[in-house]
Design a protein around this motif. Sequence first.
Motif, PDB file in Angstrom:
ATOM      1  N   ASN A 157      39.780  39.738  45.041  1.00 13.97           N
ATOM      2  CA  ASN A 157      40.315  41.073  45.515  1.00 13.97           C
ATOM      3  C   ASN A 157      41.411  41.859  44.595  1.00 13.97           C
ATOM      4  OD1 ASN A 157      38.756  40.650  47.867  1.00 13.97           O
ATOM      5  ND2 ASN A 157      40.527  39.487  48.969  1.00 13.97           N
ATOM      6  N   PHE A 158      41.961  40.947  44.111  1.00 13.90           N
ATOM      7  CA  PHE A 158      42.988  41.778  43.048  1.00 13.90           C
ATOM      8  C   PHE A 158      42.684  42.363  42.033  1.00 13.90           C
ATOM      9  CE2 PHE A 158      44.507  40.827  38.757  1.00 13.90           C
ATOM     10  CZ  PHE A 158      45.862  41.636  38.577  1.00 13.90           C
ATOM     11  N   PHE A 159      41.227  41.572  41.401  1.00 17.97           N
ATOM     12  CA  PHE A 159      40.699  42.063  40.264  1.00 17.97           C
ATOM     13  C   PHE A 159      39.902  43.426  40.707  1.00 17.97           C
ATOM     14  CE2 PHE A 159      37.900  42.244  36.586  1.00 17.97           C
ATOM     15  CZ  PHE A 159      38.473  41.750  35.587  1.00 17.97           C
ATOM     16  N   GLN A 160      39.201  43.452  41.717  1.00 16.97           N
ATOM     17  CA  GLN A 160      38.604  44.409  42.261  1.00 16.97           C
ATOM     18  C   GLN A 160      39.372  45.639  42.590  1.00 16.97           C
ATOM     19  OE1 GLN A 160      36.039  43.685  45.686  1.00 16.97           O
ATOM     20  NE2 GLN A 160      35.138  45.657  45.846  1.00 16.97           N
ATOM     21  N   GLU A 161      40.445  45.606  42.910  1.00 15.71           N
ATOM     22  CA  GLU A 161      41.340  46.549  43.221  1.00 15.71           C
ATOM     23  C   GLU A 161      41.859  47.205  41.835  1.00 15.71           C
ATOM     24  OE1 GLU A 161      44.302  44.979  45.920  1.00 15.71           O
ATOM     25  OE2 GLU A 161      42.795  44.524  47.534  1.00 15.71           O
ATOM     26  N   GLU A 162      42.215  46.268  41.056  1.00 14.21           N
ATOM     27  CA  GLU A 162      42.676  47.022  39.736  1.00 14.21           C
ATOM     28  C   GLU A 162      41.815  47.193  38.739  1.00 14.21           C
ATOM     29  OE1 GLU A 162      46.074  47.333  39.369  1.00 14.21           O
ATOM     30  OE2 GLU A 162      46.618  46.526  41.204  1.00 14.21           O
ATOM     31  N   PHE A 163      40.515  46.769  38.575  1.00 11.43           N
ATOM     32  CA  PHE A 163      39.933  46.999  37.560  1.00 11.43           C
ATOM     33  C   PHE A 163      38.333  47.223  38.011  1.00 11.43           C
ATOM     34  CE2 PHE A 163      42.735  43.776  36.415  1.00 11.43           C
ATOM     35  CZ  PHE A 163      43.673  44.545  35.325  1.00 11.43           C
ATOM     36  N   GLY A 164      38.252  47.135  39.383  1.00 15.32           N
ATOM     37  CA  GLY A 164      36.641  47.339  39.580  1.00 15.32           C
ATOM     38  C   GLY A 164      36.090  48.461  39.946  1.00 15.32           C
ATOM     39  N   SER A 165      36.698  49.720  39.504  1.00 15.15           N
ATOM     40  CA  SER A 165      36.323  51.101  39.853  1.00 15.15           C
ATOM     41  C   SER A 165      35.498  51.403  38.705  1.00 15.15           C
ATOM     42  CB  SER A 165      37.468  52.105  39.964  1.00 15.15           C
ATOM     43  OG  SER A 165      38.418  51.987  39.072  1.00 15.15           O
ATOM     44  N   THR A 166      35.611  51.102  37.409  1.00 13.15           N
ATOM     45  CA  THR A 166      34.971  51.505  36.381  1.00 13.15           C
ATOM     46  C   THR A 166      33.581  50.517  36.154  1.00 13.15           C
ATOM     47  OG1 THR A 166      35.872  49.984  34.820  1.00 13.15           O
ATOM     48  CG2 THR A 166      37.081  51.961  35.210  1.00 13.15           C
ATOM     49  N   GLU A 167      32.657  51.017  35.346  1.00 13.45           N
ATOM     50  CA  GLU A 167      31.485  50.235  35.142  1.00 13.45           C
ATOM     51  C   GLU A 167      31.803  48.907  34.506  1.00 13.45           C
ATOM     52  OE1 GLU A 167      26.897  50.860  32.944  1.00 13.45           O
ATOM     53  OE2 GLU A 167      28.501  52.448  33.169  1.00 13.45           O
ATOM     54  N   LYS A 168      32.697  48.854  33.416  1.00 17.42           N
ATOM     55  CA  LYS A 168      32.971  47.725  32.814  1.00 17.42           C
ATOM     56  C   LYS A 168      33.857  46.696  33.764  1.00 17.42           C
ATOM     57  CE  LYS A 168      35.318  46.140  28.727  1.00 17.42           C
ATOM     58  NZ  LYS A 168      36.054  46.435  27.373  1.00 17.42           N
ATOM     59  N   GLY A 169      34.414  47.393  34.757  1.00 14.83           N
ATOM     60  CA  GLY A 169      35.188  46.650  35.638  1.00 14.83           C
ATOM     61  C   GLY A 169      34.158  45.926  36.683  1.00 14.83           C
ATOM     62  N   ILE A 170      32.956  46.641  37.077  1.00 11.97           N
ATOM     63  CA  ILE A 170      32.205  46.076  37.893  1.00 11.97           C
ATOM     64  C   ILE A 170      31.659  44.809  37.229  1.00 11.97           C
ATOM     65  CG2 ILE A 170      29.883  46.415  39.062  1.00 11.97           C
ATOM     66  CD1 ILE A 170      30.903  49.348  39.446  1.00 11.97           C
ATOM     67  N   VAL A 171      31.110  45.094  36.081  1.00 14.18           N
ATOM     68  CA  VAL A 171      30.438  43.869  35.182  1.00 14.18           C
ATOM     69  C   VAL A 171      31.367  42.582  35.282  1.00 14.18           C
ATOM     70  CG1 VAL A 171      29.652  43.139  32.981  1.00 14.18           C
ATOM     71  CG2 VAL A 171      29.025  45.258  33.760  1.00 14.18           C
ATOM     72  N   LYS A 172      32.703  43.079  34.876  1.00 21.05           N
ATOM     73  CA  LYS A 172      33.754  41.693  34.795  1.00 21.05           C
ATOM     74  C   LYS A 172      33.922  41.118  36.097  1.00 21.05           C
ATOM     75  CE  LYS A 172      36.581  43.023  30.901  1.00 21.05           C
ATOM     76  NZ  LYS A 172      37.737  43.538  30.367  1.00 21.05           N
ATOM     77  N   THR A 173      33.801  42.014  37.452  1.00 23.45           N
ATOM     78  CA  THR A 173      34.161  41.544  38.537  1.00 23.45           C
ATOM     79  C   THR A 173      32.819  40.653  39.209  1.00 23.45           C
ATOM     80  OG1 THR A 173      35.515  43.585  39.405  1.00 23.45           O
ATOM     81  CG2 THR A 173      34.658  42.143  41.007  1.00 23.45           C
ATOM     82  N   ARG A 174      31.541  40.970  38.596  1.00 25.09           N
ATOM     83  CA  ARG A 174      30.479  40.225  38.893  1.00 25.09           C
ATOM     84  C   ARG A 174      30.579  38.975  38.239  1.00 25.09           C
ATOM     85  NH1 ARG A 174      26.890  43.752  37.814  1.00 25.09           N
ATOM     86  NH2 ARG A 174      26.337  44.172  40.203  1.00 25.09           N
ATOM     87  N   ASN A 175      30.894  39.110  36.880  1.00 28.47           N
ATOM     88  CA  ASN A 175      31.110  37.738  36.086  1.00 28.47           C
ATOM     89  C   ASN A 175      32.071  36.793  36.763  1.00 28.47           C
ATOM     90  OD1 ASN A 175      29.268  38.836  34.419  1.00 28.47           O
ATOM     91  ND2 ASN A 175      30.869  39.511  33.039  1.00 28.47           N
TER      92      ASN A 175
END
Length: 652
Positions: free
Chosen positions: A138-156
């Motif tokens: 949840n922390f990672f998605q809120e802070e970094f998940g809005s960008t395309e790169k952040g989505i990839v990192k959140t999936r990983n």
Amino acid sequence: MAKTEPVGENIATDNRTDPDDDTEKTDTEPEIKSDVEIPEKTERQLELEKYWKTVRDNPTDFTGWTYLLQFVEQENIPEEARGAYEAFFQHYPYCYGYWKKYADLERRHGNLDLSIEVFEKGLRAIPLSVELWIHYLNFFQEEFGSTEKGIVKTRNLHERAIAAAGTDFRSDKLWDTYIAWEVNPVKVTAIYDRLLTIPTQLYSHHFENFKKHVTNHHPKEILSLDDFFKMRREVVAKAPTPDGEEEVPEDGPPPVIGPAPEELPPGMEREGTSDRDEVQMLRHKMIQARESVHKSTESEVSKRWAFEEGIKRPYFHVKPLERTQLKNWREYLDYEIQQGLHERVVVLFERCMIACCLYEDFWMKYAKYMEEHSHEAVRNVYRRACNIHLPKKPYIHMAWAAFEERQGNHDAAWEVLSNLEKSVPGLVMVSMRRISLERRKGNMEDCEQLFKYYIENAGTTEVMTFFCIKYARYLFKIKGDTEGARAVLHAAIAKDKSNEKLYLQLLDLEYQCRPINEDRVNELFGLMMINPDFSNDLKVKMSRRQLEFLEDFGSNIHKIKECYDEHQKLLKEVHNEKKRKHHDGSSNEPSEKRSKMDLASNGSGDGATSAAAAQTASNEPHAVYNYGHWPGYSSTSSYYPHHWGYSSQYYP
């Protein structure tokens, strides 16, 4: 906690004066001045130091740690909080709630990188913590998940979480979080395919959600193109046709699946009407293909359900677990080991360690299991147990040292035992294990030095005597140094004259000498007989043993007769002493036993008769050899009573 810098360099500490100064010198000390003022500690700092002192004095005081963490949390000063949290996790890394608080504190102060670092440390400590993974996601998605790169990192990150904790029986929340976050229907199908094979608590709930997922989407939306076309070919090939096996009525329309669709010109069909039946068949096939997987998973869940119901506290706490829960964990582990699925066994052990990390036997069971798979994994189990959770438990440390020695890592074994001795000084068994390690390595000089060190630094006389006996045995049995062993025991007797074990050990040594020295043995028996600290009962036993020795090995018949007479006198003294205690009412023997003794002594007439008979027997020449007349002599066991303190390896 803030520390004041040393200021000694800025303080004038001598009485030197200017040589050109004509002022009158006095004998009074000059006033010491400082350019730096030592700041007084605030009330908050003093309070913080009190909390720190509590946990430093007793690191196992869990409540003291909680007070310290509450204080630094309220004060909201990152530097102080970091020190407290890092020190706390050195002792209690399984408290996932405090990892969350630590990460949130860094986040509140805008230290996102440090917050990520805290999450990573916490998940390395407890990779099976579903709650900590979800908080991190949840922390990672809120802070970094809005960008395309952040989505990839959140999936990983979701994939990492599933790989670490996804096979846990209670990992349903983590899977639901992943599915709810994933927006790609094809990837959601792939997640369900993995999930449905894992026995989890909410297995039926996941299967129902999968059926909804299939129903709410067109098959080509939730399958890859290759899978979709492959499944479609299978469905079309099985669909009935006029040329198929089914008979076509002569006067009726060709058979159809489901209600007959309303015919429209090609290209004018309403969306979804042309392939409605085919879609239904595809959906049915998708669900049917996973029915067998679901049934298999249901069977595995039912086998584990009773064990899971018995787990009432899956999280860490310093309070002891109930015996029923401990028993349940042991039986659950035995079941999984019997099933033979290594991954599931390891996951269950890790779950068990969270709740049972303060119990030695579970760590040792884990290490024993891992020996069949990976020596490095065994070493990691011991390292976690001994360095973090059980730093003062001796048996787990000694098991670790034995493991390292079996692998040929004598230095590692030595380090483990040395660290244990520093943590818990004065444990005799640890000292002996260190000595034995050196002996097995062939370091005889170091072995003797350790013996001498422990003898000289023994905390009590009893411990000193113990090491002296062990040292004497080592010198006699291993090195063949009889004189050295004899000297060690005599020196110990000089310091501990009332300890019968030393005399018995010295007696045992003399008995095993080849040839046996009659004078030394008799001298030793004499020392025991005149020792005022020994009881008469012990002296009687030693007197009997001396008689046996003289009969077996003695060279002087007069000495045998003399010893026998002394033995009779001693028996009479013991008898009179017991009789006197009986008449005084101070005997500790039961009344029934005393009554029998009275009958034995008085029932046949005059009490002097038995004494006269004993005296007559002692005067007869053949009495020396008549074993039947010796009081108390019945078998070999009379000469080797068990309560001498000797083990069966010396006197079976």
